[in-house]
Design a protein around this motif. Structure first.
Motif, PDB file in Angstrom:
ATOM      1  N   ASN A  83      43.928  37.726  36.886  1.00 45.96           N
ATOM      2  CA  ASN A  83      44.998  37.856  37.886  1.00 45.96           C
ATOM      3  C   ASN A  83      44.784  36.885  39.029  1.00 45.96           C
ATOM      4  O   ASN A  83      45.712  36.239  39.508  1.00 45.96           O
ATOM      5  N   LYS A 104      45.659  36.757  29.050  1.00 44.08           N
ATOM      6  CA  LYS A 104      44.567  37.583  28.550  1.00 44.08           C
ATOM      7  C   LYS A 104      44.410  37.409  27.031  1.00 44.08           C
ATOM      8  O   LYS A 104      43.300  37.221  26.535  1.00 44.08           O
ATOM      9  N   ASN A 136      51.928  34.756  32.097  1.00 42.03           N
ATOM     10  CA  ASN A 136      51.747  36.031  32.775  1.00 42.03           C
ATOM     11  C   ASN A 136      50.370  36.567  32.397  1.00 42.03           C
ATOM     12  O   ASN A 136      49.664  35.983  31.560  1.00 42.03           O
ATOM     13  N   TYR A 137      50.015  37.680  33.033  1.00 46.04           N
ATOM     14  CA  TYR A 137      48.667  38.208  32.852  1.00 46.04           C
ATOM     15  C   TYR A 137      48.375  38.517  31.384  1.00 46.04           C
ATOM     16  O   TYR A 137      47.338  38.115  30.845  1.00 46.04           O
TER      17      TYR A 137
END
Ligand SMILES: Nc1ncnc2c1ncn2[C@@H]1O[C@H](COP(=O)(O)OP(=O)(O)OP(=O)(O)O)[C@@H](O)[C@H]1O
Length: 228
Positions: free
Chosen positions: A181, A215, A210-211
């Motif tokens: 983040n 990830k 995006n996260y």
């Protein structure tokens, strides 16, 4: 800044640890660069090598006359100096107290100017740590997880301070993080490191992440090693 085949080994109990295993890299010093990777992959070693804090075994780090400032995770404040004096300490020649006081104010530490490190909370120490880096003229900041010990709210507050400083000062940074983040909040370029090598470079201007996306990409690249 250019790195060419940079290598650094450590020797521990007759075992060789290849902390930097032939890193060739272009770093845009005007950009916000974030370096992520699993624990012990060599992130701090790379930062210290770039900052000239440790010698490398092989290769080249070309940074012309770039003035770098280092921001450590542990604030390393001198216990016998108060907040103002700790910040002034990095401006050895001629401390500019007007500038120092402005940064103390921006960091919300007006009431703690004369306090000693033992009288400050962890978040306050992190703010002094940042003010100390910002007050000193530099072209590029090397930051080694400076917010790692803070809770999420304080972390995000300081991320905002950092971004606003970077914009005003027109400089860039290389920021080591464990937190995807944080990497997305701060970075324009994200480098992923694995076992002493840079294995991926993401330009967030070319593709937004995006996260969850970052990830799963990170997991795929790193291959199951843990990350937040
Ligand atoms: N002074 C040292 N002597 C011996 N080995 C070291 C030394 N400093 C680092 N290492 C080893 O080099 C490797 C890389 O360490 P480094 O601290 O650069 O990793 P890192 O990615 O920053 O880790 P972390 O995210 O856990 O802080 C690790 O295996 C570490 O144990």
């Amino acid at each position: 800044m250019k790195l060419k085949d940079v290598r650094k080994n450590y020797y521990l109990d007759k075992k060789i640890i290849r902390a930097l295993d032939g890193i060739t890299l272009d770093i845009d010093i005007c950009k916000r660069n974030v370096l992520i990777g699993p624990s012990a992959c060599g992130k701090s070693t790379l930062l210290k090598a770039i900052g000239g804090l440790i010698p490398i075994d092989k290769g080249k780090i070309l940074k012309d006359n770039l003035k770098t400032s280092f921001v450590f995770q542990n604030p390393r404040l001198l216990p016998w100096l108060n907040v103002r004096e700790n910040i002034a300490f990095s401006m050895k020649d001629k401390p500019l107290y007007e500038k120092i006081d402005r940064w103390i104010s921006i960091m919300g530490l007006d009431d703690f100017k004369n306090a000693y490190p033992s009288e400050l909370s962890g978040g306050m120490k992190a703010r002094v740590n940042l003010a100390r880096a910002f007050v000193y003229p530099n072209d590029f900041l090397l930051m080694d997880e400076p917010f790692a010990s803070l809770d999420q709210v304080k972390k995000e507050e300081l991320e905002i301070e950092l971004l606003s400083y970077i914009k005003k000062a027109n400089t860039g940074f290389l920021f080591v993080s464990h937190d995807l983040n944080e990497a997305l909040n701060l970075g324009e370029i994200i480098f992923i490191m694995k076992k002493g090598k840079i294995v991926s470079k993401l330009n967030l201007a070319e593709k937004s992440w995006n996260y969850e996306g970052l990830k799963s990409y990170f997991k795929k690249i790193i291959g199951g090693e843990n990350e937040k």
